[in-house]
Design an enzyme around this catalytic site. Structure first.
Site, short mmCIF file in Angstrom:
data_model
loop_
_atom_site.label_atom_id
_atom_site.label_comp_id
_atom_site.label_asym_id
_atom_site.label_seq_id
_atom_site.Cartn_x
_atom_site.Cartn_y
_atom_site.Cartn_z
CD GLU A 79 48.49 -22.86 -69.59
OE1 GLU A 79 47.99 -23.88 -70.07
OE2 GLU A 79 48.47 -22.61 -68.38
CB CYS A 98 45.30 -13.14 -67.02
SG CYS A 98 46.45 -13.82 -65.82
CB CYS A 142 57.23 -19.07 -61.20
SG CYS A 142 57.44 -17.74 -59.99
CB CYS A 162 53.56 -19.64 -53.92
SG CYS A 162 54.49 -18.08 -54.09
CB CYS A 207 51.25 -21.10 -57.13
SG CYS A 207 51.43 -20.54 -58.83
CB CYS A 224 44.16 -17.24 -59.77
SG CYS A 224 43.20 -15.81 -60.06
N1 SAH Z 1 53.87 -14.26 -59.52
C1 SAH Z 1 52.95 -13.21 -59.34
C2 SAH Z 1 51.88 -13.15 -60.41
C3 SAH Z 1 51.28 -14.45 -60.87
S1 SAH Z 1 50.23 -15.32 -59.78
C4 SAH Z 1 52.31 -13.31 -57.98
O1 SAH Z 1 52.51 -14.30 -57.31
O2 SAH Z 1 51.66 -12.36 -57.60
C5 SAH Z 1 48.68 -14.45 -59.85
C6 SAH Z 1 47.82 -14.61 -58.58
O3 SAH Z 1 47.24 -15.93 -58.51
C7 SAH Z 1 48.62 -14.44 -57.31
O4 SAH Z 1 47.93 -13.69 -56.35
C8 SAH Z 1 48.76 -15.86 -56.86
O5 SAH Z 1 49.08 -15.92 -55.52
C9 SAH Z 1 47.41 -16.42 -57.18
N2 SAH Z 1 47.35 -17.88 -57.18
C10 SAH Z 1 48.35 -18.75 -57.41
N3 SAH Z 1 47.90 -20.02 -57.32
C11 SAH Z 1 46.59 -19.96 -57.03
C12 SAH Z 1 45.56 -20.95 -56.86
N4 SAH Z 1 45.83 -22.25 -56.98
N5 SAH Z 1 44.31 -20.54 -56.58
C13 SAH Z 1 44.04 -19.21 -56.50
N6 SAH Z 1 44.96 -18.23 -56.69
C14 SAH Z 1 46.22 -18.60 -56.93
FE1 SF4 Z 2 55.44 -17.75 -58.82
FE2 SF4 Z 2 53.02 -18.82 -58.46
FE3 SF4 Z 2 54.32 -17.76 -56.39
FE4 SF4 Z 2 53.34 -16.15 -58.31
S1 SF4 Z 2 52.14 -17.46 -56.92
S2 SF4 Z 2 55.38 -16.05 -57.35
S3 SF4 Z 2 53.62 -17.46 -60.13
S4 SF4 Z 2 54.97 -19.55 -57.58
#
Ligand code: SAH
Ligand code: SF4
Length: 387
Positions: free
Chosen positions: A109, A122, A129, A133, A136, A367
């Site tokens: 996406e 973006c 991934c 996390c 996420c 995000c």
């Molecule tokens: N993997 C990289 C980049 C992609 S995530 C990283 O983790 O930085 C982009 C941003 O969105 C990151 O700061 C991530 O922590 C945040 N993010 C992930 N899930 C989210 C959610 N459900 N609500 C708000 N931000 C989120």
């Molecule tokens: Fe991967 Fe989501 Fe963690 Fe970014 S926030 S490193 S995309 S699992």
């Protein structure tokens, strides 16, 4: 009628090679392979580069400063493809999300966020991934492969096609687009994937995006976001030199271990050391620290104070991100009042307007809401789009 003679011939026709994402040197080698003499190659590469990345053409026939016969030769061997669009959704706020299908059928996406005077794209760096996390959505998707440089640059090309961001083009749907000449002013590697786990391809893609004779998106307007792959941070600074964002989300190791499990490998103090040493920081650059607001998890005033203290000696921006919910998520977004109180502590410490307003939530484009392969998810997205 198909004869026995021509059937195998047709089956053996090799697919045309895509030129998007190749560097100038590789383009030059391809031209050499077509018999272009060495003294002409540089000029030919410049011509091609400009048609591909300044004008956005996908048809060699339109490259009018190249001899007709040679255009035909190029078209017979090469292509200037875009990823295939599976769905395009346009939010009420103008945010766009594309679900894209790659050559092997995998999907990613890309999200475009327009504002009055700028537009941020973006982009994704991986399918899924490998990290997980807990807040996420992408992290719940198991299937992973790295995107090629061409697939990463291809997201920018596709977005520019769809918002009419080439000279003389008109957007198919102008909802919410910025006023200026350029519709994509910034690129963030904040889509699916951990970009530092696909270092070389992301670096090569950023070099193409930043090329001043092409897409021309300066490195200061490209931001790589990482969950904290500490050993790659200095190398990224040296080899790519874009802006950096760190997904911090917690100020204590015990909590960060839980939210961003890669923290167990590289804890907060190692991450902070890497940030302090980030090449280019002295040139008035700042590192952005992202902090997702999770109700009763990391949103206390004590956390806010500890955050400010942790970042005290680093030129930093703080981005408070209201948690974007997804089906089955184990968290809730902090109450707005609590976000404001948290933000006040951060503001008082000298960080301006830190709350990132969620965009495109109605199309699951915010995000952390990106996830591509789940059929269930796609069905619900389609319903959301129809609604
Ligand atoms: N993997 C990289 C980049 C992609 S995530 C990283 O983790 O930085 C982009 C941003 O969105 C990151 O700061 C991530 O922590 C945040 N993010 C992930 N899930 C989210 C959610 N459900 N609500 C708000 N931000 C989120
Ligand atoms: Fe991967 Fe989501 Fe963690 Fe970014 S926030 S490193 S995309 S699992």
């Amino acid at each position: 009628m198909t004869t026995l003679m021509d059937a195998p011939l047709r089956a053996e026709t090799p697919p045309k090679e895509g030129l998007i994402g190749l560097d100038r040197e590789t383009l030059s080698e391809h031209l050499a392979g077509l018999g272009v003499p060495e003294r002409q190659r540089r000029m030919r590469v410049s011509q091609l580069w400009s048609w591909i990345y300044v004008r956005g053409v996908t048809d060699f026939e339109l490259m009018t400063d190249i001899a007709k016969e040679f255009r035909g030769t190029l078209a017979a061997q090469f292509a200037l493809p875009r990823p295939e669009i599976v769905t395009e959704q346009i939010s009420v706020d103008g945010t766009r999300k594309w679900l894209l299908r790659l050559d092997d059928g995998k999907e990613v996406e890309t999200v475009y966020i327009p504002e009055e005077d700028r537009g941020t794209l973006c982009i994704s760096s991986q399918v899924g991934c490998t990290l997980n996390c807990t807040f996420c959505h992408t992290g719940t998707q198991r299937l992973v492969r790295n995107l090629t440089a061409g697939e990463i640059v291809g997201q920018i090309m596709l977005a520019r096609d769809r918002i009419g961001d080439w000279p003389g083009a008109t957007p198919p749907d102008p909802t919410g687009l910025p006023n200026g000449d350029r519709k994509i002013t910034n690129v963030v590697l904040m889509g699916m994937g951990e970009p530092l786990y696909n270092f070389d391809n992301v670096r090569d893609a950023c070099a193409i995006a930043a090329d001043g004779d092409g897409l021309s998106i300066s490195k200061r307007r490209i931001t790589l976001s990482t969950s904290g792959i500490v050993p790659e941070i200095p190398r990224w600074g040296e080899e790519a030199g874009t802006m950096l964002a760190i997904s911090l989300h917690a100020v204590r190791d015990a909590l960060r271990d839980e939210l961003v499990p890669i923290n167990k490998k590289w804890p907060i103090h190692e991450l902070m050391d890497a940030c302090r040493a980030y090449p280019g920081l002295p040139n008035a650059k700042r590192i952005t620290f992202e902090y997702v607001m999770l109700k009763d998890v990391n949103d206390s005033i004590a956390d806010a104070k500890a955050l400010v203290k942790l970042l005290a000696k680093i030129p930093a921006k703080i981005n408070l991100i209201p948690f974007n919910p997804w089906p089955g998520a184990p968290y809730e977004c902090s109450d707005w009042e609590q976000i404001e109180k948290f933000a006040e502590v951060v503001n008082r410490a000298g960080y301006a307007s830190p709350v990132r307003s969620p965009r495109g939530r109605d199309i699951m484009a915010a995000c952390g809401q990106l996830k591509s392969t789940s059929l269930k998810q796609r069905a619900s997205e389609r319903l959301a789009a129809q609604a």
